[in-house]
Design a protein around this motif. Structure first.
Motif, PDB file in Angstrom:
ATOM      1  N   ILE A  10       0.837  -1.204   0.000  1.00 40.66           N
ATOM      2  CA  ILE A  10       0.000   0.000   0.000  1.00 40.66           C
ATOM      3  C   ILE A  10       0.866   1.246   0.000  1.00 40.66           C
ATOM      4  CG2 ILE A  10      -1.592   1.368   1.425  1.00 40.66           C
ATOM      5  CD1 ILE A  10      -2.855  -1.355   2.275  1.00 40.66           C
ATOM      6  N   ARG A  11       1.875   1.262   0.856  1.00 40.45           N
ATOM      7  CA  ARG A  11       2.700   2.464   1.005  1.00 40.45           C
ATOM      8  C   ARG A  11       3.612   2.686  -0.196  1.00 40.45           C
ATOM      9  NH1 ARG A  11       2.921   1.138   7.064  1.00 40.45           N
ATOM     10  NH2 ARG A  11       1.579   2.749   7.948  1.00 40.45           N
ATOM     11  N   LEU A  12       4.040   1.622  -0.857  1.00 37.02           N
ATOM     12  CA  LEU A  12       4.937   1.767  -2.007  1.00 37.02           C
ATOM     13  C   LEU A  12       4.181   2.016  -3.309  1.00 37.02           C
ATOM     14  CD1 LEU A  12       7.628  -0.989  -1.316  1.00 37.02           C
ATOM     15  CD2 LEU A  12       7.778   1.472  -0.900  1.00 37.02           C
ATOM     16  N   SER A  13       2.886   1.800  -3.301  1.00 39.04           N
ATOM     17  CA  SER A  13       2.089   1.975  -4.516  1.00 39.04           C
ATOM     18  C   SER A  13       1.953   3.454  -4.872  1.00 39.04           C
ATOM     19  CB  SER A  13       0.696   1.373  -4.318  1.00 39.04           C
ATOM     20  OG  SER A  13      -0.125   1.646  -5.431  1.00 39.04           O
ATOM     21  N   ASP A  14       1.929   3.725  -6.181  1.00 46.40           N
ATOM     22  CA  ASP A  14       1.681   5.088  -6.666  1.00 46.40           C
ATOM     23  C   ASP A  14       0.192   5.426  -6.610  1.00 46.40           C
ATOM     24  OD1 ASP A  14       4.367   5.498  -7.215  1.00 46.40           O
ATOM     25  OD2 ASP A  14       4.192   4.707  -9.255  1.00 46.40           O
ATOM     26  N   ALA A  15      -0.647   4.420  -6.425  1.00 46.08           N
ATOM     27  CA  ALA A  15      -2.090   4.645  -6.415  1.00 46.08           C
ATOM     28  C   ALA A  15      -2.510   5.323  -5.125  1.00 46.08           C
ATOM     29  CB  ALA A  15      -2.830   3.315  -6.574  1.00 46.08           C
ATOM     30  N   GLU A  16      -3.571   6.092  -5.215  1.00 46.53           N
ATOM     31  CA  GLU A  16      -4.077   6.806  -4.055  1.00 46.53           C
ATOM     32  C   GLU A  16      -4.799   5.849  -3.102  1.00 46.53           C
ATOM     33  OE1 GLU A  16      -6.582   9.919  -5.443  1.00 46.53           O
ATOM     34  OE2 GLU A  16      -4.934  11.094  -6.287  1.00 46.53           O
ATOM     35  N   VAL A  17      -4.831   6.234  -1.847  1.00 39.49           N
ATOM     36  CA  VAL A  17      -5.649   5.521  -0.866  1.00 39.49           C
ATOM     37  C   VAL A  17      -6.938   6.323  -0.684  1.00 39.49           C
ATOM     38  CG1 VAL A  17      -3.694   4.482   0.332  1.00 39.49           C
ATOM     39  CG2 VAL A  17      -4.530   6.731   1.060  1.00 39.49           C
ATOM     40  N   PRO A  18      -8.013   5.686  -0.236  1.00 37.57           N
ATOM     41  CA  PRO A  18      -9.271   6.416  -0.059  1.00 37.57           C
ATOM     42  C   PRO A  18      -9.182   7.409   1.103  1.00 37.57           C
ATOM     43  CG  PRO A  18      -9.473   4.176   0.777  1.00 37.57           C
ATOM     44  CD  PRO A  18      -8.153   4.252   0.085  1.00 37.57           C
ATOM     45  N   GLU A  19      -9.628   8.634   0.847  1.00 38.51           N
ATOM     46  CA  GLU A  19      -9.624   9.654   1.898  1.00 38.51           C
ATOM     47  C   GLU A  19     -10.885   9.595   2.740  1.00 38.51           C
ATOM     48  OE1 GLU A  19      -9.050  13.395   0.009  1.00 38.51           O
ATOM     49  OE2 GLU A  19      -6.966  12.969  -0.547  1.00 38.51           O
ATOM     50  N   ARG A  20     -11.972   9.106   2.143  1.00 38.85           N
ATOM     51  CA  ARG A  20     -13.251   8.996   2.860  1.00 38.85           C
ATOM     52  C   ARG A  20     -13.711   7.543   2.774  1.00 38.85           C
ATOM     53  NH1 ARG A  20     -13.029  13.231  -0.287  1.00 38.85           N
ATOM     54  NH2 ARG A  20     -14.170  12.155  -1.942  1.00 38.85           N
ATOM     55  N   VAL A  21     -13.716   6.884   3.916  1.00 37.93           N
ATOM     56  CA  VAL A  21     -14.059   5.459   3.986  1.00 37.93           C
ATOM     57  C   VAL A  21     -15.351   5.292   4.767  1.00 37.93           C
ATOM     58  CG1 VAL A  21     -13.331   3.173   4.799  1.00 37.93           C
ATOM     59  CG2 VAL A  21     -11.627   4.787   3.895  1.00 37.93           C
ATOM     60  N   ALA A  22     -16.263   4.495   4.224  1.00 36.14           N
ATOM     61  CA  ALA A  22     -17.514   4.185   4.910  1.00 36.14           C
ATOM     62  C   ALA A  22     -17.554   2.693   5.223  1.00 36.14           C
ATOM     63  CB  ALA A  22     -18.716   4.576   4.048  1.00 36.14           C
ATOM     64  N   VAL A  23     -18.082   2.365   6.389  1.00 39.77           N
ATOM     65  CA  VAL A  23     -18.238   0.970   6.817  1.00 39.77           C
ATOM     66  C   VAL A  23     -19.703   0.748   7.161  1.00 39.77           C
ATOM     67  CG1 VAL A  23     -17.568  -0.780   8.500  1.00 39.77           C
ATOM     68  CG2 VAL A  23     -15.878   0.897   7.710  1.00 39.77           C
ATOM     69  N   VAL A  24     -20.275  -0.322   6.622  1.00 42.74           N
ATOM     70  CA  VAL A  24     -21.695  -0.621   6.828  1.00 42.74           C
ATOM     71  C   VAL A  24     -21.831  -1.811   7.772  1.00 42.74           C
ATOM     72  CG1 VAL A  24     -23.868  -1.226   5.709  1.00 42.74           C
ATOM     73  CG2 VAL A  24     -22.212   0.220   4.505  1.00 42.74           C
ATOM     74  N   LEU A  25     -22.552  -1.598   8.889  1.00 39.54           N
ATOM     75  CA  LEU A  25     -22.786  -2.647   9.872  1.00 39.54           C
ATOM     76  C   LEU A  25     -24.277  -2.768  10.166  1.00 39.54           C
ATOM     77  CD1 LEU A  25     -20.052  -1.869  12.566  1.00 39.54           C
ATOM     78  CD2 LEU A  25     -19.896  -3.444  10.638  1.00 39.54           C
ATOM     79  N   THR A  26     -24.611  -3.789  10.923  1.00 42.99           N
ATOM     80  CA  THR A  26     -25.969  -3.921  11.451  1.00 42.99           C
ATOM     81  C   THR A  26     -25.895  -3.866  12.973  1.00 42.99           C
ATOM     82  OG1 THR A  26     -25.927  -6.321  11.700  1.00 42.99           O
ATOM     83  CG2 THR A  26     -26.533  -5.457   9.520  1.00 42.99           C
TER      84      THR A  26
ATOM     85  N   ILE B 296      -8.171  -1.777   1.226  1.00 49.93           N
ATOM     86  CA  ILE B 296      -7.424  -0.625   0.718  1.00 49.93           C
ATOM     87  C   ILE B 296      -6.616  -1.013  -0.512  1.00 49.93           C
ATOM     88  CG2 ILE B 296      -5.697   1.132   1.263  1.00 49.93           C
ATOM     89  CD1 ILE B 296      -8.405   1.323   2.778  1.00 49.93           C
ATOM     90  N   ARG B 297      -6.003  -2.164  -0.461  1.00 47.50           N
ATOM     91  CA  ARG B 297      -5.191  -2.615  -1.609  1.00 47.50           C
ATOM     92  C   ARG B 297      -6.083  -2.860  -2.825  1.00 47.50           C
ATOM     93  NH1 ARG B 297      -1.500  -1.703  -4.518  1.00 47.50           N
ATOM     94  NH2 ARG B 297      -0.299  -3.358  -5.477  1.00 47.50           N
ATOM     95  N   ASP B 298      -7.258  -3.434  -2.611  1.00 46.04           N
ATOM     96  CA  ASP B 298      -8.200  -3.647  -3.703  1.00 46.04           C
ATOM     97  C   ASP B 298      -8.613  -2.307  -4.311  1.00 46.04           C
ATOM     98  OD1 ASP B 298     -10.244  -5.734  -4.962  1.00 46.04           O
ATOM     99  OD2 ASP B 298     -11.386  -3.942  -4.448  1.00 46.04           O
ATOM    100  N   TYR B 299      -8.850  -1.330  -3.475  1.00 46.01           N
ATOM    101  CA  TYR B 299      -9.214   0.013  -3.951  1.00 46.01           C
ATOM    102  C   TYR B 299      -8.098   0.590  -4.829  1.00 46.01           C
ATOM    103  CZ  TYR B 299     -10.214   5.031  -3.739  1.00 46.01           C
ATOM    104  OH  TYR B 299     -10.445   6.341  -4.070  1.00 46.01           O
ATOM    105  N   GLN B 300      -6.859   0.405  -4.413  1.00 47.06           N
ATOM    106  CA  GLN B 300      -5.740   0.956  -5.170  1.00 47.06           C
ATOM    107  C   GLN B 300      -5.629   0.346  -6.571  1.00 47.06           C
ATOM    108  OE1 GLN B 300      -2.438   0.253  -2.357  1.00 47.06           O
ATOM    109  NE2 GLN B 300      -2.224   2.484  -2.237  1.00 47.06           N
ATOM    110  N   LYS B 301      -6.111  -0.876  -6.724  1.00 46.41           N
ATOM    111  CA  LYS B 301      -6.004  -1.560  -8.019  1.00 46.41           C
ATOM    112  C   LYS B 301      -7.115  -1.173  -8.983  1.00 46.41           C
ATOM    113  CE  LYS B 301      -3.833  -5.692  -6.051  1.00 46.41           C
ATOM    114  NZ  LYS B 301      -4.001  -7.161  -5.795  1.00 46.41           N
ATOM    115  N   ARG B 302      -8.114  -0.455  -8.497  1.00 48.04           N
ATOM    116  CA  ARG B 302      -9.257  -0.111  -9.348  1.00 48.04           C
ATOM    117  C   ARG B 302      -9.028   1.191 -10.101  1.00 48.04           C
ATOM    118  NH1 ARG B 302     -14.703  -1.656  -5.870  1.00 48.04           N
ATOM    119  NH2 ARG B 302     -13.903  -3.564  -4.930  1.00 48.04           N
ATOM    120  N   GLN B 303      -9.720   1.309 -11.210  1.00 45.33           N
ATOM    121  CA  GLN B 303      -9.718   2.549 -11.965  1.00 45.33           C
ATOM    122  C   GLN B 303     -11.076   3.207 -11.782  1.00 45.33           C
ATOM    123  OE1 GLN B 303      -9.018   2.152 -16.158  1.00 45.33           O
ATOM    124  NE2 GLN B 303      -9.083   4.361 -16.548  1.00 45.33           N
TER     125      GLN B 303
END
Length: 202
Positions: free
Chosen positions: A12-28, A190-197
C-alpha cells in the motif's frame, strides 16, 4: 502485526495509487452485539486514519428503533482519539467530524428530508427553484461527504445507506463477519481500492 499484514502495508505504502480519503463501513445492530465488536470498531477507526483516511463514516442499520438510544450512548462513549458525530433517525443537523456515525438514519429518509427542506425554503421565498442543483441538495444532507470506498462485511448486499452520496463510491464486500475482522482484512480492502480505476459514472 503479522508477516502478511506487513506485506500488505508495504504494498500500500509503495504503490503510486491513491488511498481512499473517505471510507464508509456498513454494519448492522447485530454486528455490534457480538463479543468484542466495539474493540474491533476502535481498531478499524485507528487503521483507517493510519492508512490515509481523513474521514470515516459508519452506518449502523437497525431493525428496532428502540435500540437507537442505547447504541448512541455506546458509540458516543468510544475513545477514538478524534471527534465523533453521531446522528440518528430524528436528527437533521449536518455531521461534521473526522468520524461520523449514522444509527438507523436511512439514505431514503435522509434524501427525502433534504427535499422537504428545499420545498419549504422555496415556499417561504428563501430559495429560487431555478437555483436548485446537486450542491443545494448536498448542503441539506446530514452526511454530505461522498465516500471513496464503502466496506460491507458479512454479506454482498448494501443497506439503505447514503444512496445519494455513494453513487460513485467503490464498493468492497468481504464475507468476513464483523467479529472476525482483522487488520489484514482492512488492508485488503485498501489494496483492492488501489487496483481499481475509478470512473465516476463514465
Amino acid at each position: 502485526m503479522g508477516l502478511y499484514d506487513r506485506y500488505l502495508a508495504t504494498r500500500i505504502r509503495l504503490s503510486d495509487a491513491e488511498v481512499p480519503e473517505r471510507v464508509a463501513v456498513v454494519l448492522t445492530e447485530q454486528d455490534l452485539l457480538e463479543q468484542g465488536a466495539y474493540d474491533t470498531l476502535q481498531s478499524v477507526f485507528a487503521w483507517a486514519f493510519e492508512y490515509g483516511a481523513e474521514r470515516l463514516i459508519l452506518y449502523v442499520s437497525v431493525l428496532d428503533a428502540g435500540a437507537v438510544p442505547t447504541l448512541r450512548r455506546q458509540l458516543e462513549a468510544i475513545d477514538a482519539g478524534r471527534e465523533i458525530a453521531v446522528r440518528g433517525p430524528d436528527d437533521d443537523q449536518q455531521a461534521d467530524a473526522p468520524i461520523q456515525i449514522s444509527i438507523g438514519l436511512g439514505g431514503k429518509h435522509e434524501f427525502a428530508t433534504a427535499v422537504q427542506r428545499l420545498a419549504q425554503e422555496v415556499e417561504a421565498g428563501d430559495l429560487d427553484p431555478e437555483s436548485i442543483d446537486e450542491t443545494e441538495i448536498e448542503r441539506r444532507l446530514v452526511f454530505p461527504a461522498d465516500p471513496d470506498l464503502v466496506i460491507k462485511t458479512g454479506a454482498e448486499r448494501l443497506s439503505d445507506f447514503m444512496i445519494w452520496q455513494s453513487v460513485y463510491s467503490e464498493l468492497y464486500f468481504t464475507d468476513v463477519n464483523w467479529r472476525d475482522v482483522r487488520k489484514r482484512d482492512y488492508l485488503r480492502a485498501i489494496r483492492d481500492y488501489q487496483k481499481r480505476q475509478r470512473r465516476f459514472g463514465r
